[in-house]
Motif scaffolding. Sequence first.
Motif, mmCIF file in Angstrom:
data_model
loop_
_atom_site.group_PDB
_atom_site.id
_atom_site.type_symbol
_atom_site.label_atom_id
_atom_site.label_comp_id
_atom_site.label_asym_id
_atom_site.label_seq_id
_atom_site.Cartn_x
_atom_site.Cartn_y
_atom_site.Cartn_z
ATOM 1 N N PRO A 49 0.797 -1.229 0.000
ATOM 2 C CA PRO A 49 0.000 0.000 0.000
ATOM 3 C C PRO A 49 0.830 1.281 0.000
ATOM 4 N N ASP A 50 2.085 1.198 0.407
ATOM 5 C CA ASP A 50 2.951 2.378 0.376
ATOM 6 C C ASP A 50 3.751 2.464 -0.915
ATOM 7 N N GLY A 51 3.588 1.472 -1.770
ATOM 8 C CA GLY A 51 4.355 1.405 -3.010
ATOM 9 C C GLY A 51 3.860 2.391 -4.046
ATOM 10 N N PRO A 52 4.287 2.216 -5.275
ATOM 11 C CA PRO A 52 3.929 3.168 -6.329
ATOM 12 C C PRO A 52 2.461 3.074 -6.732
ATOM 13 N N ALA A 53 1.938 4.200 -7.136
ATOM 14 C CA ALA A 53 0.583 4.277 -7.692
ATOM 15 C C ALA A 53 0.712 4.633 -9.167
ATOM 16 N N LEU A 54 0.039 3.891 -10.003
ATOM 17 C CA LEU A 54 0.006 4.201 -11.424
ATOM 18 C C LEU A 54 -1.276 4.962 -11.717
ATOM 19 N N LEU A 55 -1.199 5.976 -12.553
ATOM 20 C CA LEU A 55 -2.340 6.831 -12.844
ATOM 21 C C LEU A 55 -2.822 6.619 -14.266
ATOM 22 N N TYR A 56 -4.151 6.553 -14.411
ATOM 23 C CA TYR A 56 -4.777 6.339 -15.712
ATOM 24 C C TYR A 56 -5.940 7.307 -15.873
ATOM 25 N N THR A 57 -6.246 7.609 -17.118
ATOM 26 C CA THR A 57 -7.435 8.418 -17.387
ATOM 27 C C THR A 57 -8.666 7.533 -17.240
ATOM 28 N N ARG A 58 -9.806 8.147 -17.108
ATOM 29 C CA ARG A 58 -11.064 7.407 -17.018
ATOM 30 C C ARG A 58 -11.248 6.566 -18.289
ATOM 31 N N ALA A 59 -10.904 7.124 -19.459
ATOM 32 C CA ALA A 59 -11.048 6.392 -20.726
ATOM 33 C C ALA A 59 -10.149 5.155 -20.752
ATOM 34 N N GLU A 60 -8.946 5.256 -20.212
ATOM 35 C CA GLU A 60 -8.040 4.105 -20.183
ATOM 36 C C GLU A 60 -8.589 2.998 -19.285
ATOM 37 N N ILE A 61 -9.116 3.377 -18.127
ATOM 38 C CA ILE A 61 -9.702 2.391 -17.213
ATOM 39 C C ILE A 61 -10.944 1.764 -17.841
ATOM 40 N N ASP A 62 -11.782 2.582 -18.465
ATOM 41 C CA ASP A 62 -12.978 2.056 -19.125
ATOM 42 C C ASP A 62 -12.610 1.029 -20.196
ATOM 43 N N ALA A 63 -11.576 1.338 -20.994
ATOM 44 C CA ALA A 63 -11.147 0.414 -22.048
ATOM 45 C C ALA A 63 -10.619 -0.886 -21.441
ATOM 46 N N PHE A 64 -9.873 -0.780 -20.349
ATOM 47 C CA PHE A 64 -9.354 -1.982 -19.697
ATOM 48 C C PHE A 64 -10.486 -2.845 -19.144
ATOM 49 N N ILE A 65 -11.420 -2.232 -18.444
ATOM 50 C CA ILE A 65 -12.541 -2.978 -17.863
ATOM 51 C C ILE A 65 -13.370 -3.635 -18.964
ATOM 52 N N GLN A 66 -13.630 -2.917 -20.038
ATOM 53 C CA GLN A 66 -14.399 -3.503 -21.144
ATOM 54 C C GLN A 66 -13.653 -4.682 -21.752
ATOM 55 N N GLY A 67 -12.341 -4.537 -21.910
ATOM 56 C CA GLY A 67 -11.542 -5.644 -22.433
ATOM 57 C C GLY A 67 -11.587 -6.853 -21.524
ATOM 58 N N ALA A 68 -11.537 -6.631 -20.209
ATOM 59 C CA ALA A 68 -11.626 -7.741 -19.256
ATOM 60 C C ALA A 68 -12.991 -8.419 -19.347
ATOM 61 N N LYS A 69 -14.039 -7.614 -19.443
ATOM 62 C CA LYS A 69 -15.389 -8.183 -19.579
ATOM 63 C C LYS A 69 -15.528 -8.983 -20.859
ATOM 64 N N ASP A 70 -14.874 -8.531 -21.923
ATOM 65 C CA ASP A 70 -14.958 -9.202 -23.220
ATOM 66 C C ASP A 70 -14.036 -10.422 -23.329
ATOM 67 N N GLY A 71 -13.212 -10.669 -22.308
ATOM 68 C CA GLY A 71 -12.341 -11.840 -22.316
ATOM 69 C C GLY A 71 -10.996 -11.621 -22.983
ATOM 70 N N ASP A 72 -10.628 -10.367 -23.255
ATOM 71 C CA ASP A 72 -9.370 -10.084 -23.944
ATOM 72 C C ASP A 72 -8.141 -10.614 -23.210
ATOM 73 N N PHE A 73 -8.220 -10.791 -21.900
ATOM 74 C CA PHE A 73 -7.055 -11.194 -21.107
ATOM 75 C C PHE A 73 -7.176 -12.599 -20.550
ATOM 76 N N ASP A 74 -8.218 -13.310 -20.922
ATOM 77 C CA ASP A 74 -8.454 -14.641 -20.373
ATOM 78 C C ASP A 74 -7.292 -15.591 -20.596
ATOM 79 N N HIS A 75 -6.588 -15.466 -21.718
ATOM 80 C CA HIS A 75 -5.470 -16.359 -22.005
ATOM 81 C C HIS A 75 -4.321 -16.182 -21.006
ATOM 82 N N MET A 76 -4.298 -15.068 -20.291
ATOM 83 C CA MET A 76 -3.224 -14.812 -19.322
ATOM 84 C C MET A 76 -3.479 -15.531 -17.994
ATOM 85 N N LEU A 77 -4.666 -16.060 -17.806
ATOM 86 C CA LEU A 77 -5.023 -16.707 -16.545
ATOM 87 C C LEU A 77 -4.756 -18.204 -16.554
ATOM 88 N N LEU A 78 -4.283 -18.722 -17.655
ATOM 89 C CA LEU A 78 -4.054 -20.171 -17.760
ATOM 90 C C LEU A 78 -2.759 -20.572 -17.118
#
Length: 78
Positions: A49-78
């Motif tokens: 919790p004291d480590g680095p914080a990465l900052l993103y725009t709302r649009a960047e977070i929205d794109a990431f969340i949508q990609g996760a919902k769409d399964g774009d990163f599912d192959h990384m969980l294997l």
Amino acid sequence: MYQAYNGMSATCLKEVSWLKSRASNPSGNCVELAQLPDGAIAVRNSRFPDGPALLYTRAEIDAFIQGAKDGDFDHMLL
């Protein structure tokens, strides 16, 4: 007022509320998000919790969340 920047110590963000998923486990293996006053989203690792914080725009977070919902990163969980 602080000047937020990528990689800043999360301890500098004292005025924000960090949130984590309800799916997080009790051992603290989760990512936490906080909305900054300027609308940006800060991301940190709950295990460091004291480590680095990465900052993103709302649009960047929205794109990431949508990609996760769409399964774009599912192959990384294997």
